[in-house]
Motif scaffolding. Structure first.
Motif, PDB file in Angstrom:
ATOM      1  N   MET A 147      -8.791   9.473   3.609  1.00  0.00           N
ATOM      2  CA  MET A 147      -7.619   9.196   4.428  1.00  0.00           C
ATOM      3  C   MET A 147      -7.283   7.719   4.325  1.00  0.00           C
ATOM      4  O   MET A 147      -8.142   6.857   4.484  1.00  0.00           O
ATOM      5  CB  MET A 147      -7.865   9.574   5.891  1.00  0.00           C
ATOM      6  CG  MET A 147      -6.683   9.333   6.805  1.00  0.00           C
ATOM      7  SD  MET A 147      -6.992  10.001   8.460  1.00  0.00           S
ATOM      8  CE  MET A 147      -5.420   9.592   9.245  1.00  0.00           C
ATOM      9  N   THR A 148      -6.027   7.394   4.028  1.00  0.00           N
ATOM     10  CA  THR A 148      -5.604   6.012   3.889  1.00  0.00           C
ATOM     11  C   THR A 148      -5.175   5.444   5.230  1.00  0.00           C
ATOM     12  O   THR A 148      -4.794   6.173   6.149  1.00  0.00           O
ATOM     13  CB  THR A 148      -4.433   5.900   2.894  1.00  0.00           C
ATOM     14  OG1 THR A 148      -3.322   6.647   3.400  1.00  0.00           O
ATOM     15  CG2 THR A 148      -4.823   6.454   1.538  1.00  0.00           C
ATOM     16  N   THR A 149      -5.234   4.121   5.328  1.00  0.00           N
ATOM     17  CA  THR A 149      -4.800   3.456   6.551  1.00  0.00           C
ATOM     18  C   THR A 149      -3.279   3.355   6.561  1.00  0.00           C
ATOM     19  O   THR A 149      -2.638   3.343   5.499  1.00  0.00           O
ATOM     20  CB  THR A 149      -5.407   2.049   6.638  1.00  0.00           C
ATOM     21  OG1 THR A 149      -5.020   1.306   5.472  1.00  0.00           O
ATOM     22  CG2 THR A 149      -6.923   2.132   6.707  1.00  0.00           C
ATOM     23  N   PRO A 150      -2.661   3.277   7.743  1.00  0.00           N
ATOM     24  CA  PRO A 150      -1.201   3.128   7.811  1.00  0.00           C
ATOM     25  C   PRO A 150      -0.730   1.886   7.062  1.00  0.00           C
ATOM     26  O   PRO A 150      -1.420   0.857   7.027  1.00  0.00           O
ATOM     27  CB  PRO A 150      -0.941   3.018   9.317  1.00  0.00           C
ATOM     28  CG  PRO A 150      -2.105   3.715   9.960  1.00  0.00           C
ATOM     29  CD  PRO A 150      -3.278   3.426   9.075  1.00  0.00           C
ATOM     30  N   LYS A 151       0.435   1.982   6.475  1.00  0.00           N
ATOM     31  CA  LYS A 151       1.017   0.884   5.713  1.00  0.00           C
ATOM     32  C   LYS A 151       2.156   0.245   6.510  1.00  0.00           C
ATOM     33  O   LYS A 151       2.930   0.946   7.161  1.00  0.00           O
ATOM     34  CB  LYS A 151       1.560   1.372   4.366  1.00  0.00           C
ATOM     35  CG  LYS A 151       0.559   2.140   3.504  1.00  0.00           C
ATOM     36  CD  LYS A 151      -0.553   1.261   3.007  1.00  0.00           C
ATOM     37  CE  LYS A 151      -1.478   2.039   2.060  1.00  0.00           C
ATOM     38  NZ  LYS A 151      -2.671   1.257   1.677  1.00  0.00           N
TER      39      LYS A 151
END
Length: 410
Positions: free
Chosen positions: A1-5
């Motif tokens: 899961m990627t962090t918010p951009k």
């Protein structure tokens, strides 16, 4: 899961997705939720784009399905099967962590404002035509590319499972539990033809201009299921006048017979609060959990034990007049299974918490709960469908032609 951009990060990533792009400005929409980070940008030539970065890594099949949705709906728009456009993919690129960024052409327009959802005279009919046209498409437009397909009973069972999951962690107010249980066990409400649906209609998915729906985006939850799910947000947020015009147009344009679609939409608009609660539980986000619990408690107070349909009062039993209690962290009792079915379809309107309530002059100061008031499906639309004998709910229109793989043909 990627962090918010951040919007600036998304703008930089867009230059990798679309070679040669020179970003000159940021513009709406700009948000980050549990699913993705999104921003609008403008390039040096004045073209506008939407940049999206999903927080979950998108698998090959999921990416293919999302691309297939936009391709097929784009064809449907070009062939005049639907009156709204969809975002067109211009480029994509992988980012660190295995996630991807996608750049789509901005179709123009803006998200509808609260004022437009309250008093616009043209938007209700345009939105009604748009959703009716989507729901009129054959199931194979979505199912042929592997999107999930749920029957009416499966749609009901998914909502039952959601309530049961929430009840294992918190106590739902007894009056709400009985109201929802009676509706979910009323078999007459769950006789409808499944249809291609968006699955997550809300303001930011819509692009409108001068009372017309230009485009609909955010198709990551699309599937074949209950059309009422697409109406639930409108049912909960729009004004009574807006909803009346929307219902009349939708009922006139929809080719399938679904006599209880607005009753289910009301039910699903309420259960959406439970869905938000379950999301908070999964994410272990105490702020989301507390917000959802407060909204559920407010809804229980607003409805004051009133059944979704008058004929459900007996099934609700003693809970029909019980005072709603705050949602606590104690586990709920197991769901009962002896509610009786009803064929009465008088829906009840619940306005969202942001609306100023006029229901009770003795309400406490600062209470943002809204009044419960009855609404009814326009009799003209129902009478017309019954009179015309539209009893084949899944039949496509005569002008729809499908290829062997489910694609739309001229």
């Amino acid at each position: 899961m990627t962090t918010p951009k951040s919007p600036l990060e998304l703008a930089a990533l867009a230059t990798s997705a679309v070679p040669g792009m020179r970003v000159s400005a940021l513009r709406p929409p700009s948000y980050s939720d549990e699913l993705s980070s999104v921003t609008g940008i403008e390039d040096a030539a004045g073209n506008r784009w939407i940049v999206t970065c999903p927080h979950e890594e998108v698998s090959g099949p999921a990416l293919e399905a999302t691309s297939g949705i936009l391709d097929r709906l784009g064809q449907a728009y070009e062939h005049d099967y639907i009156p709204f456009d969809v975002p067109r993919l211009a480029g994509q690129a992988k980012v660190s962590g295995g996630a991807s960024v996608y750049v789509h052409r901005d179709p123009g327009g803006h998200a509808p404002t609260p004022e437009e959802l309250d008093s616009d005279l043209l938007l209700p009919a345009s939105l009604g035509r748009a959703l009716a046209a989507l729901h009129n498409l054959p199931e194979t437009v979505f199912s042929a590319i592997g999107l999930p397909t749920y029957t009416a009973i499966e749609c009901r069972d998914r909502n039952l499972a959601l309530l049961d999951e929430a009840a294992r962690e918190v106590t739902i107010p007894p009056s709400l539990w009985s109201r929802w249980e009676a509706a979910l066990e009323d078999v007459s409400l769950w006789r409808f033809p499944s249809a291609p649906i968006h699955g997550d209609i809300q303001e930011r998915c819509l692009s409108v201009q001068r009372g017309s729906v230009l485009a609909i985006g955010g198709w990551t939850s699309a599937h074949v299921g209950d059309p009422a799910l697409d109406i639930a947000w409108i049912q909960a947020t729009a004004s009574d006048n807006f909803l009346e015009r929307f219902r009349e147009t939708y009922g006139h344009e929809r080719r399938a017979t679904d006599l209880h679609v607005f009753t289910r939409a009301q039910l699903l608009s309420e259960i959406a609060l439970v869905r938000w609660l379950v999301h908070g539980l999964h994410a272990e986000d105490s702020s989301v959990i507390d917000e959802a619990r407060a909204m559920i408690a407010d809804l229980a107070t607003d409805l004051d034990g009133e059944p979704l349909l008058p004929s459900h009062a007996t099934a609700m039993g003693a809970h029909s007049s019980a005072e709603a209690s705050p949602v606590s962290q104690e586990p709920a009792q197991p769901r009962s299974t002896d509610a009786q079915a009803s064929t009465d379809s008088r829906p009840i309107k619940w306005r969202d918490r942001s609306t100023v309530s006029e229901r009770d002059t003795t309400a406490q100061e600062g209470d943002t709960g809204a009044a419960t008031m009855p609404v009814s499906r326009p009799a003209s639309a129902v009478s017309r469908k019954l009179a015309e004998g539209e009893v084949d709910p899944a039949a496509p229109t005569e002008r729809l032609r499908l290829g062997p793989d489910g694609t739309l043909l001229r």
